[in-house]
Motif scaffolding. Structure first.
Motif, short mmCIF file in Angstrom:
data_model
loop_
_atom_site.label_atom_id
_atom_site.label_comp_id
_atom_site.label_asym_id
_atom_site.label_seq_id
_atom_site.Cartn_x
_atom_site.Cartn_y
_atom_site.Cartn_z
N ARG A 138 0.84 -1.20 0.00
CA ARG A 138 0.00 0.00 0.00
C ARG A 138 0.87 1.25 0.00
O ARG A 138 1.87 1.31 0.71
CB ARG A 138 -0.92 0.01 1.22
CG ARG A 138 -1.99 -1.06 1.21
CD ARG A 138 -2.83 -1.02 2.48
NE ARG A 138 -3.44 0.29 2.68
CZ ARG A 138 -4.59 0.67 2.09
NH1 ARG A 138 -5.23 -0.16 1.30
NH2 ARG A 138 -5.07 1.87 2.33
N GLY A 140 0.18 5.66 -0.60
CA GLY A 140 -0.63 6.80 -1.02
C GLY A 140 -2.06 6.47 -1.37
O GLY A 140 -2.64 7.09 -2.26
N GLY A 141 -2.65 5.49 -0.68
CA GLY A 141 -4.02 5.10 -0.96
C GLY A 141 -4.17 4.02 -2.02
O GLY A 141 -5.25 3.46 -2.20
N TRP A 142 -3.10 3.72 -2.72
CA TRP A 142 -3.10 2.67 -3.75
C TRP A 142 -2.60 1.36 -3.16
O TRP A 142 -1.90 1.35 -2.15
CB TRP A 142 -2.18 3.07 -4.91
CG TRP A 142 -2.69 4.22 -5.71
CD1 TRP A 142 -2.66 5.54 -5.36
CD2 TRP A 142 -3.31 4.15 -6.98
NE1 TRP A 142 -3.22 6.31 -6.36
CE2 TRP A 142 -3.63 5.49 -7.36
CE3 TRP A 142 -3.63 3.11 -7.86
CZ2 TRP A 142 -4.24 5.80 -8.57
CZ3 TRP A 142 -4.24 3.42 -9.07
CH2 TRP A 142 -4.55 4.74 -9.41
N THR A 143 -2.93 0.26 -3.82
CA THR A 143 -2.40 -1.06 -3.46
C THR A 143 -1.81 -1.72 -4.70
O THR A 143 -2.48 -1.81 -5.74
CB THR A 143 -3.49 -1.97 -2.88
OG1 THR A 143 -4.04 -1.37 -1.71
CG2 THR A 143 -2.91 -3.34 -2.51
N SER A 153 -6.84 1.16 -7.18
CA SER A 153 -6.90 2.58 -6.89
C SER A 153 -7.57 2.82 -5.54
O SER A 153 -8.20 1.93 -4.98
CB SER A 153 -7.67 3.31 -7.99
OG SER A 153 -9.05 3.05 -7.86
N PRO A 154 -7.47 4.03 -5.00
CA PRO A 154 -8.18 4.35 -3.75
C PRO A 154 -9.68 4.12 -3.85
O PRO A 154 -10.35 3.88 -2.84
CB PRO A 154 -7.85 5.83 -3.54
CG PRO A 154 -6.53 6.02 -4.20
CD PRO A 154 -6.57 5.13 -5.42
N ASP A 155 -10.24 4.17 -5.08
CA ASP A 155 -11.66 3.93 -5.30
C ASP A 155 -11.99 2.46 -5.53
O ASP A 155 -13.14 2.11 -5.81
CB ASP A 155 -12.16 4.75 -6.49
CG ASP A 155 -12.05 6.25 -6.25
OD1 ASP A 155 -12.13 6.66 -5.07
OD2 ASP A 155 -11.85 6.99 -7.22
N SER A 214 -1.46 11.84 -10.72
CA SER A 214 -0.69 13.00 -10.26
C SER A 214 0.15 13.54 -11.41
O SER A 214 0.55 12.80 -12.30
CB SER A 214 0.20 12.64 -9.08
OG SER A 214 1.12 11.62 -9.43
N VAL A 234 5.59 9.19 -0.74
CA VAL A 234 4.49 8.78 0.13
C VAL A 234 4.90 7.57 0.98
O VAL A 234 5.77 6.80 0.58
CB VAL A 234 3.22 8.46 -0.68
CG1 VAL A 234 2.72 9.69 -1.40
CG2 VAL A 234 3.48 7.32 -1.66
N ASP A 237 3.40 0.75 2.94
CA ASP A 237 3.02 -0.19 3.99
C ASP A 237 2.81 -1.57 3.39
O ASP A 237 1.74 -1.85 2.83
CB ASP A 237 1.74 0.28 4.69
CG ASP A 237 1.28 -0.71 5.77
OD1 ASP A 237 2.14 -1.45 6.28
OD2 ASP A 237 0.08 -0.72 6.07
#
Length: 241
Positions: A138, A140-143, A153-155, A214, A234, A237
Motif C-alpha cells: 500500500r 498513497g491510498g493505492w495497493t 486505486s483508492p476507489d 498526479s 508517500v 506499507d
C-alpha cells in the motif's frame, strides 16, 4: 540442468525470421518464429516464452497494438523491431510497454546482446536495491498486488500493470523517500547503460504519474529531484499474505 531460454520472433519478413531464428539457436537459445499477431497469440497459448521480439510493421494488428495488449496480459519482456528509427517512434514503443527498441537495419549480434541483457535483468536486481517480496503493498491510498500484478486505486478500481512500468514501480515502492538516480533506474528497468534512450525513464515516470493521477508538480507521488533523479514521497506499507 538449466532450461534453455525460449524466444518468440514475430516478423512478417520470412528471411528475417529465418536468419534470426537460426542465429539465436546457434548461440544457445530456443527460437520460435511467426509472421503476424494472430500466430503470435496462438504460439503464446501453446507454449512458454522468455522474451518476444516484435516487429512494428505487421499485417493486421501492428506491433504497437500487439505490445499494448500483451503488456496488459503479461509481463513477458518485449523488444520492438522497426524500420523507423526516429526518436519519437522509439518513445511510442516504450510508452506501449516495450522493454527495448531496435531500429532496422540491425545486426543479429546486437539483438542477441540486448536479449541476454534483458533476460539477466528480469531475473536479478542489484542486492542493494532488491525489493522484498510482499504480496500486497500500500502506498498513497493505492495497493500494488505483486502476485497478480495489478494496481488497485483508492476507489477500488483494478488495473493490470506489467513490463518496465511494473518493475519501475516495484523499485520505487521498495525504496520510498530514497532518491534513485536515472542511471540506477535505467539499469534496473532496461538492463543497459544509459544512452540516447535514457529519456525513456522520464517517459515511464510520466506514465506512472498519469496512472496514479498526479502530475509532474509538487503534488506528484514521484517527485523529480533536480540534478539527481526521482523519489517516491508517500509512505509505503507492505501487507501480509
Amino acid at each position: 540442468m538449466d532450461r534453455t531460454d525460449h524466444i518468440l520472433i514475430v516478423d512478417d519478413d520470412a528471411e528475417i525470421r529465418t536468419l534470426l531464428g537460426r542465429y539465436l539457436e546457434k548461440n544457445g537459445l530456443r527460437a520460435t518464429t511467426v509472421p503476424d499477431g494472430r500466430a503470435m497469440w496462438q504460439a503464446l497459448d501453446r507454449g512458454t516464452f522468455d522474451l518476444v521480439v516484435l516487429d512494428v510493421m505487421l499485417p493486421g494488428d501492428d506491433g504497437l497494438t500487439l505490445c499494448r495488449t500483451l503488456r496488459a496480459r503479461s509481463d513477458i519482456p518485449v523488444i520492438m523491431l522497426t524500420a523507423r528509427g526516429e526518436e519519437m517512434d522509439r518513445i511510442v514503443g516504450l510508452e506501449m510497454g516495450a522493454d527495448d527498441y531496435v531500429p532496422k537495419p540491425f545486426s543479429a549480434r546486437e539483438l542477441l546482446a540486448r536479449i541476454k541483457v534483458i533476460l539477466r535483468r528480469t531475473r536479478s536486481l542489484p542486492r542493494n536495491l532488491q525489493p522484498e517480496e510482499e504480496p500486497r503493498i500500500r502506498f498513497g491510498g493505492w495497493t500494488l498486488d505483486t502476485v497478480h500484478r495489478h494496481l488497485v486505486s483508492p476507489d477500488g478500481i483494478v488495473t493490470p500493470i506489467g513490463g518496465a512500468e511494473y518493475r519501475l514501480l516495484r523499485i520505487f515502492v521498495a525504496h520510498p523517500n530514497r532518491v534513485l538516480t536515472r542511471d540506477q533506474l535505467v539499469e534496473l528497468t532496461q538492463g543497459r547503460e544509459a544512452d540516447a534512450l535514457d529519456r525513456s525513464i522520464d517517459v515511464q515516470v510520466s506514465r506512472l504519474r498519469r496512472r496514479l493521477g498526479s502530475g509532474p508538480g509538487d503534488a506528484a507521488m514521484i517527485r523529480t529531484v533536480r540534478g539527481e533523479g526521482y523519489v517516491l514521497t508517500v509512505p509505503v506499507d507492505p501487507e501480509g499474505p
